[in-house]
Design an enzyme around this catalytic site. Structure first.
Site, PDB file in Angstrom:
ATOM      1  N   ASP A 102      46.243 118.789  73.081  1.00  0.00           N
ATOM      2  CA  ASP A 102      45.885 117.435  72.649  1.00  0.00           C
ATOM      3  C   ASP A 102      46.583 117.034  71.350  1.00  0.00           C
ATOM      4  O   ASP A 102      46.866 117.878  70.499  1.00  0.00           O
ATOM      5  CB  ASP A 102      44.358 117.366  72.462  1.00  0.00           C
ATOM      6  CG  ASP A 102      43.870 115.927  72.346  1.00  0.00           C
ATOM      7  OD1 ASP A 102      44.544 115.014  72.859  1.00  0.00           O
ATOM      8  OD2 ASP A 102      42.799 115.722  71.738  1.00  0.00           O
ATOM      9  N   GLY A 120      49.754 111.810  71.485  1.00  0.00           N
ATOM     10  CA  GLY A 120      49.803 110.376  71.199  1.00  0.00           C
ATOM     11  C   GLY A 120      49.817 110.120  69.701  1.00  0.00           C
ATOM     12  O   GLY A 120      50.612 109.308  69.197  1.00  0.00           O
ATOM     13  N   ARG A 179      54.154 106.724  73.032  1.00  0.00           N
ATOM     14  CA  ARG A 179      53.314 107.886  73.368  1.00  0.00           C
ATOM     15  C   ARG A 179      54.063 108.898  74.230  1.00  0.00           C
ATOM     16  O   ARG A 179      53.875 110.106  74.101  1.00  0.00           O
ATOM     17  CB  ARG A 179      52.037 107.428  74.083  1.00  0.00           C
ATOM     18  CG  ARG A 179      51.113 106.592  73.211  1.00  0.00           C
ATOM     19  CD  ARG A 179      49.853 106.186  73.973  1.00  0.00           C
ATOM     20  NE  ARG A 179      49.079 107.347  74.387  1.00  0.00           N
ATOM     21  CZ  ARG A 179      48.205 107.981  73.608  1.00  0.00           C
ATOM     22  NH1 ARG A 179      47.974 107.561  72.384  1.00  0.00           N
ATOM     23  NH2 ARG A 179      47.563 109.033  74.053  1.00  0.00           N
ATOM     24  N   SER A 232      43.750 115.256  82.768  1.00  0.00           N
ATOM     25  CA  SER A 232      42.341 115.328  83.169  1.00  0.00           C
ATOM     26  C   SER A 232      42.009 114.275  84.222  1.00  0.00           C
ATOM     27  O   SER A 232      42.766 113.312  84.427  1.00  0.00           O
ATOM     28  CB  SER A 232      41.439 115.120  81.945  1.00  0.00           C
ATOM     29  OG  SER A 232      41.405 113.755  81.587  1.00  0.00           O
ATOM     30  N   THR A 233      40.868 114.450  84.852  1.00  0.00           N
ATOM     31  CA  THR A 233      40.419 113.442  85.837  1.00  0.00           C
ATOM     32  C   THR A 233      40.163 112.104  85.149  1.00  0.00           C
ATOM     33  O   THR A 233      40.109 111.069  85.809  1.00  0.00           O
ATOM     34  CB  THR A 233      39.128 113.900  86.554  1.00  0.00           C
ATOM     35  OG1 THR A 233      38.195 114.391  85.582  1.00  0.00           O
ATOM     36  CG2 THR A 233      39.400 114.990  87.577  1.00  0.00           C
ATOM     37  N   ASN A 254      42.155 111.006  82.587  1.00  0.00           N
ATOM     38  CA  ASN A 254      43.406 110.487  82.031  1.00  0.00           C
ATOM     39  C   ASN A 254      44.031 109.373  82.875  1.00  0.00           C
ATOM     40  O   ASN A 254      44.956 108.682  82.413  1.00  0.00           O
ATOM     41  CB  ASN A 254      44.425 111.615  81.784  1.00  0.00           C
ATOM     42  CG  ASN A 254      44.084 112.501  80.597  1.00  0.00           C
ATOM     43  OD1 ASN A 254      44.383 113.686  80.584  1.00  0.00           O
ATOM     44  ND2 ASN A 254      43.443 111.940  79.568  1.00  0.00           N
ATOM     45  N   ARG A 303      41.505 124.185  70.941  1.00  0.00           N
ATOM     46  CA  ARG A 303      41.820 122.747  70.989  1.00  0.00           C
ATOM     47  C   ARG A 303      42.455 122.323  69.680  1.00  0.00           C
ATOM     48  O   ARG A 303      41.796 122.266  68.639  1.00  0.00           O
ATOM     49  CB  ARG A 303      40.589 121.882  71.236  1.00  0.00           C
ATOM     50  CG  ARG A 303      41.005 120.393  71.308  1.00  0.00           C
ATOM     51  CD  ARG A 303      39.942 119.475  71.827  1.00  0.00           C
ATOM     52  NE  ARG A 303      40.526 118.191  72.203  1.00  0.00           N
ATOM     53  CZ  ARG A 303      39.970 117.308  73.005  1.00  0.00           C
ATOM     54  NH1 ARG A 303      38.799 117.570  73.535  1.00  0.00           N
ATOM     55  NH2 ARG A 303      40.572 116.182  73.284  1.00  0.00           N
ATOM     56  N   GLU A 315      34.969 131.815  73.177  1.00  0.00           N
ATOM     57  CA  GLU A 315      34.999 131.417  71.770  1.00  0.00           C
ATOM     58  C   GLU A 315      35.864 130.161  71.674  1.00  0.00           C
ATOM     59  O   GLU A 315      36.983 130.123  72.208  1.00  0.00           O
ATOM     60  CB  GLU A 315      35.601 132.527  70.904  1.00  0.00           C
ATOM     61  CG  GLU A 315      34.756 133.782  70.838  1.00  0.00           C
ATOM     62  CD  GLU A 315      33.352 133.540  70.294  1.00  0.00           C
ATOM     63  OE1 GLU A 315      33.192 132.701  69.381  1.00  0.00           O
ATOM     64  OE2 GLU A 315      32.406 134.189  70.794  1.00  0.00           O
TER      65      GLU A 315
HETATM   66  C1  IPE Z   1      41.881 116.162  77.083  1.00  0.00           C
HETATM   67  O1  IPE Z   1      42.379 115.343  76.097  1.00  0.00           O
HETATM   68  C2  IPE Z   1      42.810 116.209  78.261  1.00  0.00           C
HETATM   69  C3  IPE Z   1      44.089 116.846  78.040  1.00  0.00           C
HETATM   70  C4  IPE Z   1      44.538 117.368  76.935  1.00  0.00           C
HETATM   71  C5  IPE Z   1      44.932 116.921  79.211  1.00  0.00           C
HETATM   72  P1  IPE Z   1      41.986 113.803  75.982  1.00  0.00           P
HETATM   73  O2  IPE Z   1      42.773 113.258  74.857  1.00  0.00           O
HETATM   74  O3  IPE Z   1      42.132 113.143  77.302  1.00  0.00           O
HETATM   75  O4  IPE Z   1      40.431 113.877  75.631  1.00  0.00           O
HETATM   76  P2  IPE Z   1      39.514 112.871  74.823  1.00  0.00           P
HETATM   77  O5  IPE Z   1      39.704 111.517  75.425  1.00  0.00           O
HETATM   78  O6  IPE Z   1      39.967 112.911  73.398  1.00  0.00           O
HETATM   79  O7  IPE Z   1      38.139 113.412  74.975  1.00  0.00           O
HETATM   80  C1  IPE Z   2      47.223 115.109  75.132  1.00  0.00           C
HETATM   81  O1  IPE Z   2      47.597 114.253  74.124  1.00  0.00           O
HETATM   82  C2  IPE Z   2      47.994 114.897  76.408  1.00  0.00           C
HETATM   83  C3  IPE Z   2      47.177 114.346  77.497  1.00  0.00           C
HETATM   84  C4  IPE Z   2      45.920 114.031  77.421  1.00  0.00           C
HETATM   85  C5  IPE Z   2      47.839 114.133  78.759  1.00  0.00           C
HETATM   86  P1  IPE Z   2      46.994 112.807  73.997  1.00  0.00           P
HETATM   87  O2  IPE Z   2      47.855 111.863  74.744  1.00  0.00           O
HETATM   88  O3  IPE Z   2      45.547 112.775  74.364  1.00  0.00           O
HETATM   89  O4  IPE Z   2      47.161 112.565  72.434  1.00  0.00           O
HETATM   90  P2  IPE Z   2      46.173 111.803  71.484  1.00  0.00           P
HETATM   91  O5  IPE Z   2      44.827 112.447  71.624  1.00  0.00           O
HETATM   92  O6  IPE Z   2      46.160 110.370  71.903  1.00  0.00           O
HETATM   93  O7  IPE Z   2      46.757 112.005  70.121  1.00  0.00           O
HETATM   94 MG    MG Z   3      43.863 113.089  73.286  1.00  0.00          MG
END
Ligand code: IPE
Ligand code: IPE
Ligand code: MG
Length: 240
Positions: free
Chosen positions: A20, A23, A33, A65-66, A68, A188, A207
């Protein structure tokens, strides 16, 4: 001493990572992004190599994720293209790398092309046993449990199972992760302190290590730090 120089016995056998922060990394740089996702995919390559060097046997990564699908079409298709590219490359280097690939999630919603790549990567690598990468694609922990419950119900309806015979160990065989030991450590990055529907069943006693670094900036040293934190924890599994 760097972990890579330490005894391989000193690393968890299964590490799971919520990749994560792509973005935010892009936003900090005034980039789209998708540029963050590209940088994140490079981090994945480096960290997967590093895991292998230090002797991690299973690496499970949350890639999509489901939930996303709520993102823009442009971002989603950018992510899918990066995944396709990665898999095409992985297929080319398959024999050289000897990595076993598995895919957790409901692949039916992916494009036929991506689905084919996933199927080919898992079937062609199924005999490799040293290192296994589990990609979570269109994955949700709740969705995984519901799909497993439906499979069990179908077996009951077909007379293969009785409804009151189910144990936790049996149920695990219906999950996408069947046969894979639970992750000892879930990492994470990005500063968020939640699991966002990742490995709900499997992480019951994992953990959790939350780190402030954004995924594209995540370095092997950050993995070392997470593992060191893991070894400072006292795991009791409900015991006294
Ligand atoms: C979790 O991250 C999914 C992935 C890293 C693939 P998200 O960015 O989608 O999760 P939230 O929205 O912050 O909970
Ligand atoms: C994780 O990074 C990648 C996916 C969820 C696919 P993000 O795209 O969620 O990045 P942030 O959380 O917006 O910074
Ligand atoms: Mg994210």
């Amino acid at each position: 001493m760097a972990l890579s120089e330490k005894n391989k016995m000193d690393v968890p056998q299964h590490i799971a990572i919520i990749m994560d922060g792509n973005g935010r990394w892009a936003k900090q740089r005034g980039l789209p992004r998708t540029a963050g996702h590209k940088a994140g995919s490079e981090t994945f390559r480096r960290i997967a190599d590093y895991c292998r060097t230090i002797g991690v046997k299973y690496l499970t990564v949350y890639a999509f994720s489901t939930e996303n699908w709520k993102r823009s079409e442009e971002e989603i298709s950018g992510l899918m293209v990066l995944l396709e590219r990665y898999l095409v490359e992985a297929l080319q280097d398959m024999e050289k790398n000897g990595v076993r690939f598995r895919f957790f999630g409901d692949l039916s919603r992916l494009s036929p092309k991506l689905r084919r790549l996933c199927e080919e990567a898992s079937s062609r690598s199924s005999a490799y046993s040293e290192v296994q990468v589990n990609f979570c694609l269109n994955y949700g922990g709740r969705d995984e449990i519901v799909r497993a419950a439906m499979d069990f119900a179908r077996d009951v309806a077909a007379g293969k199972r009785s409804a009151d015979s189910l144990t936790e160990a049996d149920f695990e065989n219906y999950l996408d992760s069947a046969g894979v030991p639970d992750p000892e450590l879930v990492i994470r990055p990005s500063g968020e302190q939640r699991t966002s529907n990742f490995l709900n069943w499997q992480s019951a006693y994992s953990e959790l290590v939350f780190m402030d670094v954004l995924w594209p900036d995540f370095k092997p040293e950050d993995l070392d730090r997470a593992i060191e934190e893991f070894y400072r924890r006292s795991r009791r599994f409900g015991g006294a």
